[in-house]
Every structure is written in structure tokens, then in C-alpha cells.
Scaffold this active site. Structure first.
Site, PDB file in Angstrom:
ATOM      1  CD  GLN A 237      23.005  -3.893 -13.599  1.00 23.53           C
ATOM      2  OE1 GLN A 237      24.164  -4.180 -13.866  1.00 23.53           O
ATOM      3  NE2 GLN A 237      22.030  -4.795 -13.641  1.00 23.53           N
ATOM      4  NE  ARG A 384      20.643 -10.631 -21.955  1.00 24.75           N
ATOM      5  CZ  ARG A 384      20.526  -9.833 -22.997  1.00 24.75           C
ATOM      6  NH1 ARG A 384      21.567  -9.268 -23.524  1.00 24.75           N
ATOM      7  NH2 ARG A 384      19.343  -9.586 -23.497  1.00 24.75           N
ATOM      8  CB  CYS A 385      21.686 -15.483 -15.374  1.00 23.40           C
ATOM      9  SG  CYS A 385      22.839 -15.660 -14.008  1.00 23.40           S
ATOM     10  CD  GLU A 760      18.610 -11.526 -15.956  1.00 26.01           C
ATOM     11  OE1 GLU A 760      17.947 -12.273 -15.233  1.00 26.01           O
ATOM     12  OE2 GLU A 760      19.321 -10.619 -15.535  1.00 26.01           O
TER      13      GLU A 760
END
Lengths: 806, 164
Positions: A237, A384-385, A760
Site C-alpha cells: 500500500q 479501513r480507517c 473509510e
């Protein structure tokens, strides 16, 4: 139709710029199976790596015998810590300032830990050889409870740092303690609590879960011994950060390392970290002189690569008797597993947990977080945050509900009373953040109206009456959430990872014929960057999005950036894209003025061209300007039309949203049925509404999973109980509801196009909303707090413990 | 390990190869035939990323031995494009309705949806959700996948009626 005959609106539409539900350019490849993911990469002579992993959560490694494995035909080598030690690679630094074993160095600290690395001619032989490696273990006492880890006589997990009183984030108070992080005013908060009309107190646990992208982690390392260059393909990522880390760890000069993130099959934070598989593959390629592929299987992914959450959040919230919140206190015990491998900005060992005052104007607050070692896998990533924001949002949204119960008040009204008002922005929070913009009351009222909140409460009251009268066995719950995120890390002044400032970048080249390529420091994992970044640029430079290629993920070609996680791509790289576009436009203006024989200030940008002010019939299109930049000798202007921008954001962005969930709960089976889910998101300027909606659907479904069943569960001796998709809940189409999406638009005042990021938000806001709905169903029977996940058994147990089974 | 002679039809073409009988069909397709559309997501038959069509049935190629597929007729997502190389109606509808994000589940999804619409050309939303429940997606929340399949069914049925 010729260009000249098009109306201004038609020209704007043709660009497919900001606000267009543009179809994704990625999909032509993906729908016919032509993606190129890491396991699709095949290089000549490629070997396969596979790990021998620990069956124990805590054990000494007495001996490793690799003879039988090495003797197996097709096995090239078996690496252990003893082989890596001379290279200094048996341990590696983590992103959180700790260090982690690459291969077991004398002991293992979690089930699934990497013990030896087998390299073979194909994956079947590698798997056979893994079975032939004999490891002798001596079991040690296991700690899976972070509170027990801090007891005075607890066994020491990390012998390597025994009695070291100073950690990467300050003093350590116990051998299993990592750090204490404090924010806010402790004394003032305690004084507020002591003098408050009402104080509600609760322990809120956000369980351990896992990002579990559909594609697991993996890489292909290829060391070219002739030119000394290492090419590392992988599910990264943050490819540039991986290059720098690889250089620092291996000693290979950074210009001799090329990192390529090909298509990535979902990331969600799982693919931010650096894993032993990458190090072992690089070493194996150097040793063998051949490319080496390592791809995890699902069990390895779930048991050894980065988990998320595992926060025990003890909270106290103070209010006046009419519901005005006066103070918030939180102490978190954070289970980090065996190594502190959180991926947070350096100065934030508990991430942005200090956004835990949420959407509310809370004048006084205090937060402390204790990081603790246990015999579980390392991680603690932003799943996802944005760095512990989901934990913070879950905490405050549960505390609001608990306070509402204590006050005997409606939870929607309690939120309304305490929201930060629109006229308070930019808002300085008690825990140190400056919220950029928001209009919470407007979003809340829109949501309440959309779901007919009063009507739902009336229906719920009727249902309760029927339940008590024995006419139904189903209760109805209404879950509410208003969340505020903090994304777009971040300003270099306070955000870095391993000393690398968290700016991001975009480089644009306009070709002579008026099409373009833009390269960014980020990397899409499904977010559709190739589609949306071209849209930002189309609006900025007047070249149709369809004529712009967006490329990411190759460190030899892309400008340096910190990658994609924490919803930072749009806030940071998206801003860099707009700023680079503006540089292109500034140069184009000079070229247009020259071609039109007027002063620079006498032309202005108009959709896809520069026009002479007051004489719109005199213009040069961007296409004409692009060609002129390559074929005209313009005094004082360099040939070509290119620009690069490195964008250091002045602040984070603060997306927010108002969610409502309606659930029917069968008290006899524990089955929950999500009847309705309404999600209003405000992500500032909307780039592509279709993609935003898709992100919201996906984030809500991960939230559904987490709230209703998905967990990383361990037994008392550290066995992972949820290591496959049989036990790790992943909702199928049949278990997933339809969602209603909605929006308000409150642009970020400091972002060049006002965008805030959205990917997110639904996960941050969704988890408390689902959980609050389940809690709400049982509120009339005295439930204040029960731990997630709310799977059927746990829900049944709640009903049972409340005496609802007679 | 000794190898066996394997023969099958893949996407309309006859293929022959020597393979270990224990080799999984998914590895045979991906590594021997370079057909990398079907992916590996779980290796335990849960996620459906490896879904292929085998003799007219949807199967998960991660838990089928190549020996079991000997003589079979196998179709993967690569075999579903139109003869002229353009996207099929299903593929086009996935794109039209934003039924994919990272794309990793997509080949399995489309291959399964293709078979579902053979089994039930006019499914309800609930039938689509049930019929697709062996295929997991982490990105989309399924809403747009379901929409795409229903739209494809409508378009295929309209074309069928027009042809009659």
C-alpha cells in the site's frame, strides 16, 4: 459536432471532470480477468518460498533440523534465523519503533510466527518441505489477556528488551508494557467528573479483527546480479516507503531498488506493514540468484499479518442533568500482540484515538492509552480507517448511548444538544485537533427526516408492547451514529512514518497531441484512482479525463509518496494532483497569451481553453496549447508542458456522517435482521458519486461483518480460533442488506478542491451504528453495554441473561 | 511425484499436459496454462474467487484436483468475452453498475453469475443473492453486483425475446 459549435456545458460534460459518475477505466481489464496481481507474475526460473510456522503461542525453540527438508529433490534452501543473523536480518524494525523477529530467534511469541523459510522449485515441493522441517519447542506460559500481561508476576514475553525502561514512545512500567500515551487535561477532567450532575461510566471493548482482503499478502523478489538491481513486486500500500525501508534494512542503495505494486486485490490496511515474507524473499533471491515468489495462504494471512483494533476503552462521561456534556475521560488498554507493529505516524503511538470527543462540543477531556504485549500476532493497523479512528468513534458513540440511558433521554436529542455547531468551525477540540469544517445539525436533521425517526420510535414502542403481551418474539432496535473522522495524514510538521513526512505527490506530462499521463505516489487497491484522479485533473486543466492515463505503484517512475491508507489519497495526493494541474494551467496561460498576442493577464481559463477576456471567440484550446508547447519557440518559456507537485497538507480533513440502522432481533434464536440502513456521508466536494456510493456500500458491509460476527478469537493458550473463512465471518450476498445512501456537501476549506476522502467513513460510522441498534433493542430491559461482535449466540445470551427466555 | 497425462477443453481449446494428480485445478489453470483470471482467495472453498465453469456447473477450482477435471470442459472468465473480443453483457453490466472495485473477486463473480443466469434466466433479487452466496467480495457490499446481474438478466431476456 465541431469544438467551436459546442456549448460551454457540452464542453464541460465532455471532460468528465469533478462530480461526474464516470465509469471506471479499470474495469475493462478486470471484468475479463486481465488484472495483473502479484500471484499472476511469472518470471523465468522463479522459485517459491513457504514458511514453517509455530504451532505454539509462546515457546522456546530448542532446535531446528532442516536436513530432511533440504534433501528433498527440488528444494533449493531452507533459511533459519541462524542464516539471517550474519546479515543482521533475523530481526527487522517495525513501523512503530519496535523490532520484530523475521525468523524465530530462540523463541516464538505467537501462533503462526515465522520459524523457517523453505525455497523450492514449485509451491508443492515447498509445502512438502515445510512438513519435513523438524522443530523442537519447549512451551512457555501464554498470555492472551492484556490486563494479565501487566500483573506484577506475569511472565516476560520480550526477553530481548527485558528491563529496558525506555521504549520508542517513552517510559515502560512493566516488561510487557510498551508505552503510555496521554492527551488532554487530566486534572481538569477529573475535577469536572467530580462535580458533575451525572457521570456515566462503561468499559467499551472493540474486539480484535482483521482487514482480510480477498487477495492475501505476497511478493516476488528478483535480484539481478549482473546490474546489481533488486526489483520487488508486492502487495504494497506504500511502495515508496517499502523501497526506503528495504534499502535501510538490506544496505542495497536505494537507486538500485525498484518496488512495483501491481494490481492489488484489496488492502484495508493489511498491506501497509513490512512482513517477514518480504525480507526472506529478498534474501532468498540474493542467495539463489533467482526470482523468488512468496504468497500467503488465507490461514497465514489471518494468523500472522496485521490485525486491527483490540482496544479496551474505559470511559467516563459527565453531563448536566439536562444533557449538556461537560467532560470525557478515557483510559485504553491496547493489546498490540507480540511486537509493536502498528502502522501509525511516529508521534501517535495510539494513532488518532484522541479524536474520541467525536462530533460533540466537549470542553474538557483526557485520554490515556497503555500499549501492552501479549502472545498474539503483531499489527494494530488502521483497518479501513485512519489510525484508530474507528476505535475512537465506537467509544464515543457508545458512551453517548450509555449517557442517554443514564439521563433517561432520547439518544438523537442528546446528540443534537451536544453537536459542534456550524458557526464553531474551525473548531478546536479539547484533545488537540482543529476540525476544518462541518454542519452536523443539518446532516442530522436530514437523516432524521429521511428515516422518519419519530415514526420509527412509535413503531418500536408498539413492538415492545406486543412483545410484552406475548404477540411477538422479535424486538426492534434503532441504531444511531454521528461520526467525525480525521483523515488525510498528514501535515509533515506532525506526521511521519519512519521519519518520512506524510506529504504526497503528482507528476503530470502533457503530450504534444493534448493527452496526458499523471503519476502519483499513492496506489489504488480498488478505489478507482485511475478513474477519479483523471477527473480532478480534467477539471483543473481542461483535458478530457478519457485522455489522461493515471499511473501509480512503480517507484522508478512515480514521484515519491507515502501511499494509500487512512483515506489519505484524495486529501493529500488528490490535492497534489490539483496543484500540479494548476502549475500546468499557469504555463498554459502564458503560452495561450503568446499565441493570441495578448498579455498573460488578458486571457482567462474557460473549461477546456484560454479565452481573451471580453472576446470569447478568440481562444486557444488546451489541445492547441499542448502542441504549441512542443513546436513553438516562446520567449522566456521552456518547451514542453509538465509539472510536479509535492503537497504537504496544512491540516487533516474531517469527513462526517449521520447513520441510522433498524434491526429486528429474534430473542429466541439471536438472529438479527437489518431491515433498513440509511447512511448520510459528507466527504466535502464529491469527485465521482458512483465511486463514493460504492465505497459506502463496501465500508458498511465490512462494518456489518465486524459488528455482527467477524473477530480474531484466541483460546487461553493462544490458539487462533478463527483462522479460516469457515470461522472468520465474512458476509455473503445473502447476509448483506441493501443500503440507502445520502449526502450533504461541506467542502474542506483548506483542500484545493474541497474534498475530504470517503473510503473509510462507512466503516468508522457503520460499526457503532449496527452495534447501537442491537443495544437499543434491549434498552427497555436494562442493557447498557455488551461486547461485539453481536453474533447469534452472543445476542441470544444477552436475551437469556436479561431473563427474556422466561 | 509421478505425473499423469491430462486432457481437457479450456475456453473452447483442447489442452494436454503432464501434471501431478494432486495438483489443484486452479494451479493447473494459472501456472501451467497461464490462465490467471480465476484467483486464489481462501483455498478452502469459501470465497469463490477461483470459480470456474466445469461441465456446466460452477465449481471452485481451489478444491478440485486436476485429475478430477480430466476430460472436462472448463470455462473461465477469459472464455466469457464475446467472439469479437468485446465485453459480454454480464461483463458490461458489472462495469455499468460499478459491480467491482479491486477486481480480485470479479472473475469468479462473473463466471458464477454466468452459470446462475443459465440455471435461472429470470431471477428475483433474493434468488440472485442466494445463487451468488458462494462468492465473497470485500469491496462492494454486493448491492451493485446484484444490480449488475439483474440488469444483465433483463438485457439478455430482452434480446432473447427480440430474437424469437
Amino acid at each position: 459536432m465541431t469544438e467551436a459549435a459546442q456549448t460551454r456545458e457540452e464542453r464541460a460534460t465532455a471532460l468528465k471532470g469533478l462530480g461526474t459518475a464516470r465509469k471506471r477505466v479499470e474495469d475493462v481489464r478486470f471484468t475479463q480477468g486481465k488484472g495483473n496481481y502479484v500471484d499472476d507474475i511469472k518470471l523465468d526460473g522463479m522459485l517459491f518460498g513457504d514458511f514453517v510456522r509455530s504451532p505454539y503461542a509462546h515457546a522456546k525453540v530448542l532446535s531446528i533440523n532442516t536436513e530432511a527438508a533440504t534433501a528433498l529433490p527440488g528444494v533449493v534452501a531452507v533459511l533459519t534465523a541462524a542464516d539471517l543473523e550474519p546479515l543482521g536480518l533475523h530481526w527487522m524494525p517495525t513501523l512503530a519503533g519496535d523490532k520484530q523477529m523475521v525468523l524465530a530467534d530462540g523463541k516464538v511469541l505467537f501462533q503462526g510466527q515465522e520459524v523457517a523459510f523453505v525455497i523450492a522449485e514449485d509451491r508443492y515441493i515447498a509445502a512438502d518441505a515445510v512438513e519435513l522441517v523438524e522443530v523442537e519447542y519447549e512451551e512457555q506460559p501464554v498470555i492472551v489477556d492484556p490486563f494479565k500481561a501487566l500483573e506484577p508476576d506475569a511472565p516476560v514475553l520480550r526477553e530481548d528488551i527485558r528491563d529496558q525502561l525506555e521504549g520508542a514512545h517513552g517510559p515502560r512500567k512493566h516488561n510487557n508494557h510498551i508505552f503510555t500515551w496521554e492527551q488532554g487535561d487530566k486534572a481538569a477532567t477529573e475535577a469536572v467528573l467530580a462535580g458533575a450532575d451525572v457521570v456515566a461510566e462503561e468499559m467499551v471493548y472493540y474486539h480484535r479483527t482483521h482487514p482480510c482482503p480477498l487477495e492475501t499478502c505476497g511478493c516476488v523478489a528478483s535480484m539481478d546480479k549482473v546490474n546489481g538491481k533488486l526489483t520487488l513486486y508486492g502487495t504494497f500500500q506504500a511502495p515508496h516507503a517499502v523501497r526506503t525501508v528495504a534499502s535501510l534494512i538490506s544496505g542495497i542503495a536505494e537507486h538500485n531498488i525498484r518496488v512495483i505494486s501491481p494490481d492489488i486485490g484489496g488492502g484495508f490496511g493489511n498491506k501497509v506493514g513490512v512482513y517477514p515474507g518480504y525480507i526472506c524473499s529478498v534474501v532468498a533471491s540474493i542467495v539463489t540468484g533467482k526470482p523468488v515468489k512468496w504468497v500467503e495462504d488465507r490461514i497465514e494471512n489471518l494468523t500472522s499479518t496485521a490485525f486491527a483494533r483490540d482496544y479496551w476503552m474505559k470511559g467516563k462521561i459527565a453531563a448536566t442533568k439536562d444533557g449538556k456534556i461537560t467532560g470525557l475521560w478515557c483510559h485504553t488498554t491496547a493489546d498490540h500482540g507480540a511486537f509493536d507493529a502498528c502502522a501509525d505516524p511516529t508521534k501517535f503511538p495510539a494513532g488518532f484515538m484522541n479524536i474520541c470527543t467525536g462530533s460533540y462540543d466537549i470542553p474538557t477531556a483526557y485520554l490515556s492509552v497503555d500499549g501492552v504485549y501479549t502472545n498474539k500476532a503483531p499489527g494494530g493497523v488502521a483497518y479501513r480507517c485512519s489510525f484508530r479512528v474507528t476505535e475512537a468513534a465506537y467509544f464515543i458513540e457508545r458512551m453517548i448511548e450509555v449517557l442517554a440511558i443514564k439521563l433517561g433521554m432520547d439518544a438523537a436529542e442528546l446528540r443534537r444538544i451536544n453537536f459542534i455547531r456550524a458557526d464553531q468551525f474551525p473548531y478546536q477540540s479539547a484533545l488537540g485537533w482543529e476540525y476544518d469544517s462541518g454542519n452536523y445539525h443539518a446532516a442530522w436533521e436530514k437523516a432524521m427526516k429521511a428515516v422518519d425517526y419519530e415514526g420509527l420510535r412509535a413503531e418500536q414502542a408498539k413492538r415492545l408492547e406486543d412483545f410484552k403481551a406475548g404477540k411477538t418474539r422479535k424486538l426492534m432496535g434503532i441504531g444511531l451514529t454521528h461520526f467525525t473522522e480525521i483523515v488525510g495524514a498528514g501535515p509533515v510538521k506532525n506526521c511521519d512514518i519512519l521519519g518520512l513526512g506524510m506529504f504526497d505527490s503528482c507528476e503530470i506530462r502533457i503530450h504534444p497531441t493534448g493527452s496526458a499521463i499523471a503519476r502519483l505516489g499513492t496506489i489504488s487497491q480498488g478505489q478507482g484512482h485511475a478513474t477519479t484522479f483523471a477527473q480532478i485533473l480534467a477539471s483543473e486543466i481542461g483535458i478530457p479525463a478519457d485522455d489522461i492515463t493515471v499511473e501509480e505503484g512503480d517507484t522508478d517512475t512515480a514521484p515519491y509518496g507515502l501511499g494509500t491508507y487512512g483515506s489519505r489519497s484524495t486529501p493529500v495526493a488528490g490535492a497534489a494532483t490539483a496543484m500540479a494541474g494548476r502549475k500546468i494551467r499557469a504555463k498554459a496561460q502564458m503560452i495561450a497569451a503568446y499565441l493570441l498576442e495578448v498579455h498573460d493577464d488578458d486571457v482567462e481559463f474557460d473549461v477546456d481553453r484560454f479565452v481573451v477576456k471580453g472576446a470569447p471567440e478568440r481562444f486557444k484550446t488546451m489541445k492547441e496549447i499542448a502542441f504549441a508547447s512542443y513546436n513553438q519557440a516562446i520567449p522566456g518559456v521552456e518547451p514542453g508542458l509538465e509539472a510536479v507537485s509535492y503537497y504537504d497538507p496544512p491540516n487533516m480533513t474531517y469527513p462526517f456522517g449521520a447513520y441510522v440502522c433498524v434491526v429486528d432481533v429474534d430473542v429466541d434464536t439471536g438472529v438479527t435482521d437489518i431491515r433498513q440502513f440509511y447512511a448520510l456521508d459528507d466527504c466535502g466536494t464529491r469527485i465521482n458519486p458512483m465511486i463514493i456510493e460504492g465505497q459506502v456500500h463496501g465500508g458498511l458491509t465490512e462494518a456489518l461483518a465486524i459488528a455482527m460476527g467477524q473477530e480474531m478469537a484466541y483460546d487461553e493458550i493462544g490458539n487462533v480460533k478463527t483462522a479460516t473463512l469457515m470461522d472468520f465471518f465474512w458476509p455473503s450476498p445473502f447476509e448483506t442488506p441493501n443500503y440507502q445512501t445520502d449526502w450533504t456537501t461541506t467542502p474542506s476549506p483548506h483542500h484545493p478542491i474541497g474534498a475530504k476522502g470517503v473510503g473509510e467513513s462507512p466503516n468508522v460510522g457503520g460499526v457503532p451504528c449496527f452495534s447501537n441498534a442491537v443495544h437499543d433493542a434491549f434498552r427497555p430491559f436494562g442493557l447498557t453495554q455488551t461486547n461485539m461482535p453481536h453474533d447469534h449466540w452472543r445476542v441470544w445470551k444477552v436475551a437469556h441473561d436479561l431473563g427474556l427466555h422466561g | 511425484m509421478s505425473k499423469m497425462h491430462v486432457k481437457m477443453t479450456v475456453n473452447g481449446k483442447e489442452v494436454e499436459a503432464l501434471a501431478e494428480p494432486r495438483m489443484l485445478l486452479i494451479h493447473f489453470l494459472r501456472e501451467e496454462l497461464n490462465i490467471t483470471g480465476p484467483h486464489i482467495g481462501c483455498e478452502t472453498t469459501h470465497c469463490g474467487a477461483c470459480t470456474v465453469d466445469l461441465d456446466g456447473k460452477s465449481v471452485k477450482a481451489c478444491t478440485v484436483f486436476v485429475a478430477q477435471a480430466n476430460g472436462a470442459n472448463v470455462t473461465t472468465v477469459e472464455g466469457l468475452v464475446n467472439d469479437d473480443g468485446s465485453l459480454s453483457v454480464l461483463q458490461e453490466m458489472f462495469r455499468e453498475h460499478h459491480g467491482l472495485q479491486c477486481g480480485f473477486c470479479t472473475p469468479g463473480m462473473i463466471t458464477r453469475a454466468h452459470r446462475l443466469l443459465q440455471e435461472n434466466p429470470n431471477p428475483s433479487e433474493e434468488e440472485v443473492r442466494f445463487g451468488m452466496s458462494g462468492n465473497l467480495c470485500r469491496c462492494t457490499g454486493y448491492q451493485n453486483i446484484v444490480k449488475a446481474i439483474l440488469a444483465a438478466a433483463a438485457e439478455l431476456n430482452a434480446a432473447r425475446e427480440a430474437a424469437q
